[in-house]
Scaffold this motif. Structure first.
Motif, mmCIF file in Angstrom:
data_model
loop_
_atom_site.group_PDB
_atom_site.id
_atom_site.type_symbol
_atom_site.label_atom_id
_atom_site.label_comp_id
_atom_site.label_asym_id
_atom_site.label_seq_id
_atom_site.Cartn_x
_atom_site.Cartn_y
_atom_site.Cartn_z
ATOM 1 N N LEU A 253 76.762 31.314 -94.895
ATOM 2 C CA LEU A 253 76.731 32.549 -95.684
ATOM 3 C C LEU A 253 75.808 33.588 -95.070
ATOM 4 C CD1 LEU A 253 76.694 31.303 -99.392
ATOM 5 C CD2 LEU A 253 78.540 32.477 -98.191
ATOM 6 N N ASP A 254 74.633 33.152 -94.621
ATOM 7 C CA ASP A 254 73.684 34.074 -93.986
ATOM 8 C C ASP A 254 74.310 34.759 -92.789
ATOM 9 O OD1 ASP A 254 71.569 33.802 -95.732
ATOM 10 O OD2 ASP A 254 70.470 32.359 -94.484
ATOM 11 N N SER A 255 75.031 33.997 -91.979
ATOM 12 C CA SER A 255 75.626 34.569 -90.770
ATOM 13 C C SER A 255 76.687 35.617 -91.120
ATOM 14 C CB SER A 255 76.238 33.476 -89.882
ATOM 15 O OG SER A 255 77.414 32.938 -90.466
ATOM 16 N N LYS A 256 77.360 35.444 -92.233
ATOM 17 C CA LYS A 256 78.374 36.419 -92.663
ATOM 18 C C LYS A 256 77.760 37.664 -93.295
ATOM 19 C CE LYS A 256 82.360 35.326 -94.287
ATOM 20 N NZ LYS A 256 83.447 34.808 -95.152
ATOM 21 N N GLN A 257 76.568 37.513 -93.868
ATOM 22 C CA GLN A 257 75.961 38.607 -94.625
ATOM 23 C C GLN A 257 75.045 39.483 -93.772
ATOM 24 O OE1 GLN A 257 74.172 36.830 -98.113
ATOM 25 N NE2 GLN A 257 76.091 35.877 -98.710
ATOM 26 N N GLN A 258 74.890 39.141 -92.516
ATOM 27 C CA GLN A 258 73.985 39.933 -91.664
ATOM 28 C C GLN A 258 74.715 41.061 -91.004
ATOM 29 O OE1 GLN A 258 71.777 37.389 -89.026
ATOM 30 N NE2 GLN A 258 70.840 36.313 -90.720
ATOM 31 N N ASN B 28 74.528 27.446 -96.589
ATOM 32 C CA ASN B 28 73.752 28.681 -96.681
ATOM 33 C C ASN B 28 73.581 29.366 -95.331
ATOM 34 O OD1 ASN B 28 73.340 29.043 -99.485
ATOM 35 N ND2 ASN B 28 71.955 27.299 -99.458
ATOM 36 N N ALA B 29 73.511 28.603 -94.257
ATOM 37 C CA ALA B 29 73.444 29.210 -92.921
ATOM 38 C C ALA B 29 74.743 29.945 -92.627
ATOM 39 C CB ALA B 29 73.191 28.139 -91.862
ATOM 40 N N LYS C 27 71.493 38.406 -101.671
ATOM 41 C CA LYS C 27 72.335 37.539 -100.855
ATOM 42 C C LYS C 27 72.870 36.391 -101.693
ATOM 43 C CE LYS C 27 70.462 38.270 -96.270
ATOM 44 N NZ LYS C 27 69.995 37.612 -95.057
ATOM 45 N N MET D 245 73.901 32.662 -102.380
ATOM 46 C CA MET D 245 73.360 31.373 -101.944
ATOM 47 C C MET D 245 74.042 30.249 -102.688
ATOM 48 S SD MET D 245 69.255 31.414 -101.464
ATOM 49 C CE MET D 245 69.242 29.663 -101.150
#
Length: 72
Positions: free
Chosen positions: A67-72, A64-65, A4, A6
């Motif tokens: 990015l996380d939401s886009k990568q899930q 980072n939140a 992922k 970051m």
């Protein structure tokens, strides 16, 4: 599985935007309105946040939140 992406506090604003152009909106909503300034492209996230009186840790969490939401 791909690693992922970051954001870290030592990344420059330019690196962050190249990582994902949509992060520009997160930076702007966090109070960093100078992302288009040529000088900001070479500043680290921590340096730019300090100059603008923004908590770099809070901004880092938001980036980072996002990015996380886009990568899930």
């Amino acid at each position: 599985m791909a690693e992922k992406a970051m954001v870290t506090k030592d990344m420059t604003i330019g690196e962050i935007i190249r990582l994902d152009a949509d992060l520009a909106g997160v930076l702007m909503s966090g109070g960093m309105h100078c992302i288009g300034c040529p000088a900001s492209q070479g500043e680290s996230l921590e340096e730019a946040a300090y100059v603008h009186g923004i908590d770099p840790d809070l901004l880092l969490v938001r980036l980072n939140a996002f990015l996380d939401s886009k990568q899930q």
